[in-house]
Design a protein around this motif. Sequence first.
Motif, PDB file in Angstrom:
ATOM      1  N   ASP A 106      -1.196  -7.161  -0.457  1.00 45.74           N
ATOM      2  CA  ASP A 106      -0.252  -6.610   0.514  1.00 45.74           C
ATOM      3  C   ASP A 106      -0.189  -5.091   0.413  1.00 45.74           C
ATOM      4  N   GLY A 107      -0.162  -4.583  -0.830  1.00 42.91           N
ATOM      5  CA  GLY A 107      -0.148  -3.140  -1.010  1.00 42.91           C
ATOM      6  C   GLY A 107      -1.423  -2.485  -0.520  1.00 42.91           C
ATOM      7  N   VAL A 108      -2.554  -3.116  -0.778  1.00 42.40           N
ATOM      8  CA  VAL A 108      -3.847  -2.578  -0.338  1.00 42.40           C
ATOM      9  C   VAL A 108      -3.922  -2.557   1.185  1.00 42.40           C
ATOM     10  N   LYS A 109      -3.401  -3.583   1.827  1.00 44.35           N
ATOM     11  CA  LYS A 109      -3.400  -3.623   3.295  1.00 44.35           C
ATOM     12  C   LYS A 109      -2.638  -2.440   3.876  1.00 44.35           C
ATOM     13  N   SER A 110      -1.488  -2.146   3.309  1.00 47.58           N
ATOM     14  CA  SER A 110      -0.690  -1.004   3.790  1.00 47.58           C
ATOM     15  C   SER A 110      -1.439   0.303   3.575  1.00 47.58           C
ATOM     16  N   ALA A 111      -2.113   0.417   2.419  1.00 50.59           N
ATOM     17  CA  ALA A 111      -2.871   1.639   2.137  1.00 50.59           C
ATOM     18  C   ALA A 111      -4.029   1.805   3.107  1.00 50.59           C
ATOM     19  N   ILE A 112      -4.718   0.712   3.415  1.00 50.14           N
ATOM     20  CA  ILE A 112      -5.849   0.780   4.353  1.00 50.14           C
ATOM     21  C   ILE A 112      -5.390   1.282   5.711  1.00 50.14           C
ATOM     22  N   LYS A 113      -4.243   0.788   6.164  1.00 52.04           N
ATOM     23  CA  LYS A 113      -3.746   1.185   7.482  1.00 52.04           C
ATOM     24  C   LYS A 113      -3.355   2.657   7.534  1.00 52.04           C
ATOM     25  N   SER A 114      -3.115   3.256   6.365  1.00 47.50           N
ATOM     26  CA  SER A 114      -2.731   4.675   6.345  1.00 47.50           C
ATOM     27  C   SER A 114      -3.930   5.612   6.259  1.00 47.50           C
ATOM     28  N   LEU A 115      -5.134   5.058   6.126  1.00 43.96           N
ATOM     29  CA  LEU A 115      -6.328   5.896   6.028  1.00 43.96           C
ATOM     30  C   LEU A 115      -6.600   6.649   7.329  1.00 43.96           C
ATOM     31  N   GLN A 116      -7.123   7.869   7.190  1.00 44.74           N
ATOM     32  CA  GLN A 116      -7.614   8.588   8.353  1.00 44.74           C
ATOM     33  C   GLN A 116      -8.895   7.903   8.870  1.00 44.74           C
ATOM     34  N   PRO A 117      -9.189   8.009  10.167  1.00 40.50           N
ATOM     35  CA  PRO A 117     -10.342   7.297  10.741  1.00 40.50           C
ATOM     36  C   PRO A 117     -11.644   7.490   9.967  1.00 40.50           C
ATOM     37  N   LEU A 144     -11.705  -7.633  -0.065  1.00 40.06           N
ATOM     38  CA  LEU A 144     -12.964  -7.000  -0.476  1.00 40.06           C
ATOM     39  C   LEU A 144     -12.701  -5.784  -1.369  1.00 40.06           C
ATOM     40  N   VAL A 145     -11.688  -5.016  -1.039  1.00 35.07           N
ATOM     41  CA  VAL A 145     -11.340  -3.848  -1.854  1.00 35.07           C
ATOM     42  C   VAL A 145     -10.976  -4.286  -3.264  1.00 35.07           C
ATOM     43  N   VAL A 146     -10.159  -5.330  -3.368  1.00 36.65           N
ATOM     44  CA  VAL A 146      -9.754  -5.822  -4.687  1.00 36.65           C
ATOM     45  C   VAL A 146     -10.959  -6.356  -5.450  1.00 36.65           C
ATOM     46  N   ASP A 147     -11.765  -7.180  -4.784  1.00 40.29           N
ATOM     47  CA  ASP A 147     -12.916  -7.785  -5.452  1.00 40.29           C
ATOM     48  C   ASP A 147     -13.972  -6.754  -5.832  1.00 40.29           C
ATOM     49  N   SER A 148     -14.056  -5.661  -5.084  1.00 38.44           N
ATOM     50  CA  SER A 148     -15.100  -4.652  -5.327  1.00 38.44           C
ATOM     51  C   SER A 148     -14.650  -3.544  -6.267  1.00 38.44           C
ATOM     52  N   GLY A 149     -13.403  -3.596  -6.709  1.00 34.13           N
ATOM     53  CA  GLY A 149     -12.927  -2.589  -7.651  1.00 34.13           C
ATOM     54  C   GLY A 149     -12.715  -1.219  -7.043  1.00 34.13           C
ATOM     55  N   LEU A 150     -12.324  -1.184  -5.765  1.00 33.53           N
ATOM     56  CA  LEU A 150     -12.150   0.096  -5.072  1.00 33.53           C
ATOM     57  C   LEU A 150     -10.689   0.512  -4.949  1.00 33.53           C
ATOM     58  N   ILE A 151      -9.830  -0.085  -5.743  1.00 33.63           N
ATOM     59  CA  ILE A 151      -8.407   0.239  -5.653  1.00 33.63           C
ATOM     60  C   ILE A 151      -8.153   1.701  -6.040  1.00 33.63           C
ATOM     61  N   HIS A 152      -8.823   2.173  -7.093  1.00 34.01           N
ATOM     62  CA  HIS A 152      -8.625   3.564  -7.512  1.00 34.01           C
ATOM     63  C   HIS A 152      -9.055   4.509  -6.398  1.00 34.01           C
ATOM     64  N   TRP A 153     -10.194   4.240  -5.771  1.00 36.94           N
ATOM     65  CA  TRP A 153     -10.679   5.077  -4.651  1.00 36.94           C
ATOM     66  C   TRP A 153      -9.655   5.095  -3.547  1.00 36.94           C
ATOM     67  N   LEU A 154      -9.118   3.926  -3.197  1.00 33.91           N
ATOM     68  CA  LEU A 154      -8.136   3.832  -2.114  1.00 33.91           C
ATOM     69  C   LEU A 154      -6.859   4.588  -2.462  1.00 33.91           C
ATOM     70  N   LYS A 155      -6.430   4.499  -3.700  1.00 34.65           N
ATOM     71  CA  LYS A 155      -5.228   5.212  -4.119  1.00 34.65           C
ATOM     72  C   LYS A 155      -5.430   6.722  -4.013  1.00 34.65           C
ATOM     73  N   GLU A 156      -6.609   7.188  -4.415  1.00 31.86           N
ATOM     74  CA  GLU A 156      -6.888   8.630  -4.354  1.00 31.86           C
ATOM     75  C   GLU A 156      -6.887   9.121  -2.919  1.00 31.86           C
ATOM     76  N   LYS A 157      -7.337   8.291  -1.993  1.00 27.67           N
ATOM     77  CA  LYS A 157      -7.423   8.694  -0.588  1.00 27.67           C
ATOM     78  C   LYS A 157      -6.088   8.614   0.139  1.00 27.67           C
ATOM     79  N   THR A 158      -5.161   7.852  -0.399  1.00 27.62           N
ATOM     80  CA  THR A 158      -3.917   7.623   0.347  1.00 27.62           C
ATOM     81  C   THR A 158      -2.667   8.105  -0.390  1.00 27.62           C
ATOM     82  N   SER A 159      -2.819   8.620  -1.611  1.00 25.16           N
ATOM     83  CA  SER A 159      -1.640   9.065  -2.365  1.00 25.16           C
ATOM     84  C   SER A 159      -1.052  10.348  -1.783  1.00 25.16           C
TER      85      SER A 159
END
Length: 328
Positions: A199-210, A313-328
């Motif tokens: 759920d948290g990852v979904k919210s972060a994805i939606k906040s990404l720039q195009p 896919l983000v969770v399974d691929s270990g990209l949570i840190h990348w996503l956090k860096e892009k959306t923090s």
Amino acid sequence: MTQIASSGLGMPSTVRYIKLGSGNSGTDDRCINDCISYIGFGTDDDQLFELASKGLWDEFKNLQYERDVVGSEQARKQRATSATNQVRAFFEAGDETLWITFFGGFMYHARLSNSSRPVISNELRGCTRAIADAWSNRDEQNKELKVENLSGNLTKIRGFKGTSCTLSSDQFDYLLTRLSGKVPSYIERINKSQEDLIDGVKSAIKSLQPKDFELLVEILFSTFLRRIGKAGGSERFIDITYEERMSPDQVVAVQVKSHASSEIVVKYCQSVEFERYKDVYIVFHTPDSLDLDDLLEAQPTLKVVDVHGLARLVVDSGLIHWLKEKTS
């Protein structure tokens, strides 16, 4: 065999593992299909069978010892005792005992019928008993009990050198939980934590720039496909092209859209370029009046990936840190 075991007998007081034959003997196949259980240890011999049937277990053990001429006296006594204990459990067990075995990639379970008496089987070189219903490879929720989906702490019992043995207390508890169709408490906690994480990852994805959203999709698809086309640019139909790693002639197209509607997806499917690709993925994070059931059925090469699929896919691929860096 896909029967559900009867639940009317209540919780078993004992669970025993039994090996129905060995190697390529075919005994296990025969037992599963004929709804019987089997044990050897020379019980097809009239004298041994009679002693077992009468419950003369000391005499049975002594005869086992006398007929065993291999090894030291201590080793022979140990084998005679082990054989006697296993045969006794088989002969005396009622429906309070649940039996499990492994065959064809599944775990099967059954109970011996209280009314069934052991009978000699010269063909199988031992004796058999009828089981109460049928061997079942499903839990109470009708889900298959695949070996690959069971705890290694349970399936390791297949390495038991004898024919039959009881389960340890932790194996017993785990098995009853699995047969009920439930999952262990620690799995429930993991599942709940994973749901919260997604759920948290979904919210972060939606906040990404195009551009970052497109980069995330490119990274994710590159974990199982080889990118051959440039992301973005002036392409009219697709954003990224990939090829199958094992089949380079199979080209996959990926179109990344922050928002997707049924009209947009239909437009892509109607493009003359659509047929060029093995699969066409439409990837988005926000649906706008999206109803694609009929279209997906009519276009098997069309694949739609929404924000939930991306989050997994983000969770399974270990990209949570990348996503956090892009959306923090």
